[in-house]
Design a protein around this motif. Structure first.
Motif, PDB file in Angstrom:
ATOM      1  N   GLU A 195      49.303  42.879  26.444  1.00 47.15           N
ATOM      2  CA  GLU A 195      50.291  44.041  26.744  1.00 47.15           C
ATOM      3  C   GLU A 195      51.410  43.371  26.922  1.00 47.15           C
ATOM      4  N   ALA A 196      51.665  42.110  27.698  1.00 46.46           N
ATOM      5  CA  ALA A 196      52.685  41.347  28.011  1.00 46.46           C
ATOM      6  C   ALA A 196      53.660  41.359  26.917  1.00 46.46           C
TER       7      ALA A 196
ATOM      8  N   LEU B  95      45.396  42.059  28.591  1.00 47.10           N
ATOM      9  CA  LEU B  95      46.211  42.163  29.631  1.00 47.10           C
ATOM     10  C   LEU B  95      47.397  41.371  29.338  1.00 47.10           C
TER      11      LEU B  95
ATOM     12  N   ALA C 139      49.446  34.685  37.208  1.00 48.73           N
ATOM     13  CA  ALA C 139      50.939  34.788  36.525  1.00 48.73           C
ATOM     14  C   ALA C 139      50.661  34.849  35.102  1.00 48.73           C
ATOM     15  N   LEU C 140      51.565  35.587  34.259  1.00 52.03           N
ATOM     16  CA  LEU C 140      51.449  35.457  32.799  1.00 52.03           C
ATOM     17  C   LEU C 140      52.903  34.948  32.431  1.00 52.03           C
TER      18      LEU C 140
ATOM     19  N   VAL D 287      48.043  32.577  30.601  1.00 54.60           N
ATOM     20  CA  VAL D 287      47.688  33.000  31.732  1.00 54.60           C
ATOM     21  C   VAL D 287      47.351  32.012  32.931  1.00 54.60           C
TER      22      VAL D 287
ATOM     23  N   SER E 281      55.560  36.937  34.514  1.00 51.39           N
ATOM     24  CA  SER E 281      55.399  37.917  35.452  1.00 51.39           C
ATOM     25  C   SER E 281      54.070  37.864  36.237  1.00 51.39           C
ATOM     26  N   ASP E 282      54.158  38.233  37.543  1.00 49.46           N
ATOM     27  CA  ASP E 282      52.699  38.158  38.187  1.00 49.46           C
ATOM     28  C   ASP E 282      51.919  39.063  37.679  1.00 49.46           C
ATOM     29  N   THR E 283      50.548  38.812  38.156  1.00 39.47           N
ATOM     30  CA  THR E 283      49.562  39.919  37.538  1.00 39.47           C
ATOM     31  C   THR E 283      48.593  40.035  38.499  1.00 39.47           C
ATOM     32  N   GLU E 284      47.807  41.141  38.461  1.00 46.35           N
ATOM     33  CA  GLU E 284      46.887  41.711  39.393  1.00 46.35           C
ATOM     34  C   GLU E 284      45.518  41.375  38.886  1.00 46.35           C
ATOM     35  N   LEU E 285      44.518  40.765  39.330  1.00 44.78           N
ATOM     36  CA  LEU E 285      43.374  40.690  38.580  1.00 44.78           C
ATOM     37  C   LEU E 285      42.390  41.569  38.918  1.00 44.78           C
TER      38      LEU E 285
END
Length: 181
Positions: free
Chosen positions: A36-37, A33, A5-6, A48, A17-21
Motif C-alpha cells: 500500500e505504501a 501494508l 517503519a516503512l 519494513v 513512514s512510520d507505521t502501526e502494526l
C-alpha cells in the motif's frame, strides 16, 4: 518498546513512514501494508523495519507482488514478541506447515483401540512445541539487502539498537528514516 517503519524506494529516492502494526496479524497483512505504501508504483521495493529496543530487529523486503523476504537478527528473542512471531513463519523456521496435520490423523496416544488412556503415564513433558523453538541468533534471508549495498557479513554484524539506522545510512535513507523516529 517497538519501532516500526516503512522505507519505500521510488524513482525519487527513499521515502519513509512510520507505521502501526496493531492491525497486522500475519506476514500477508504486513506485506499488504508494505504494498500500500507504493500503490502508485507496484514494482517498487519496500522495506519494513521492526525493532524491539536492544533485543532484536527484523527487516521484511517486499518487491512488487513477489513473496516477502525476511531477516531477523535474533529469532529466539523475536519469538517472545507478538511482532516477532509475525516474521517467524514456518518457512523461515524451516518447518513443514503440513507435517503436524499428518500426525493429527494418527492415533499416537500409546493405547490400542478401545483401551482407556492411563493418565498416570503422562509425565510433565513440557510444552508440546519445545523441540520447535526458534534458535538464538540470526534467521532468514541473510542476503536480503545485498543488492542494495548491505553485504551479508555486514548485516550479520549489526547490533540491535543501531542496526536500522546503520542500514538506512548505507541505503542513503538515514535522513528520511530520522523523520519518522
Amino acid at each position: 518498546m517497538y519501532f516500526a517503519a516503512l522505507l519505500a524506494r521510488t524513482e525519487d529516492g527513499w521515502e519513509a513512514s512510520d507505521t502501526e502494526l496493531d492491525d497486522v496479524e500475519t506476514l500477508a497483512d504486513l506485506a499488504d501494508l508494505a504494498r500500500e505504501a507504493t500503490a502508485d508504483h507496484d514494482d517498487d521495493t519496500v522495506l519494513v523495519f521492526i525493532e524491539q529496543e536492544d533485543a532484536w530487529f527484523g527487516v521484511v523486503r517486499v518487491d512488487g507482488e513477489e513473496d516477502p523476504r525476511i531477516y531477523v537478527s535474533d529469532a529466539a528473542a523475536a519469538a517472545r514478541s507478538s511482532y516477532g512471531e509475525i516474521l517467524l513463519t514456518d518457512e523461515v523456521l524451516g518447518r513443514d506447515p503440513d507435517a503436524s496435520d499428518d500426525l493429527d490423523v494418527l492415533d499416537l496416544d500409546g493405547t490400542e483401540d478401545g483401551e482407556p488412556e492411563d493418565s498416570a503415564d503422562d509425565e510433565d513433558e513440557g510444552p508440546a512445541d519445545a523441540g520447535e523453538a526458534a534458535p538464538a541468533g540470526p534467521l532468514g534471508d541473510t542476503e536480503i539487502l545485498t543488492d542494495l549495498g548491505v553485504p551479508e557479513k555486514e548485516l550479520l554484524g549489526l547490533e540491535p539498537g543501531d542496526a536500522l539506522n546503520d542500514i538506512a545510512e548505507i541505503l542513503g535513507a538515514a535522513e528520511v528514516l530520522e523523520t519518522v523516529r
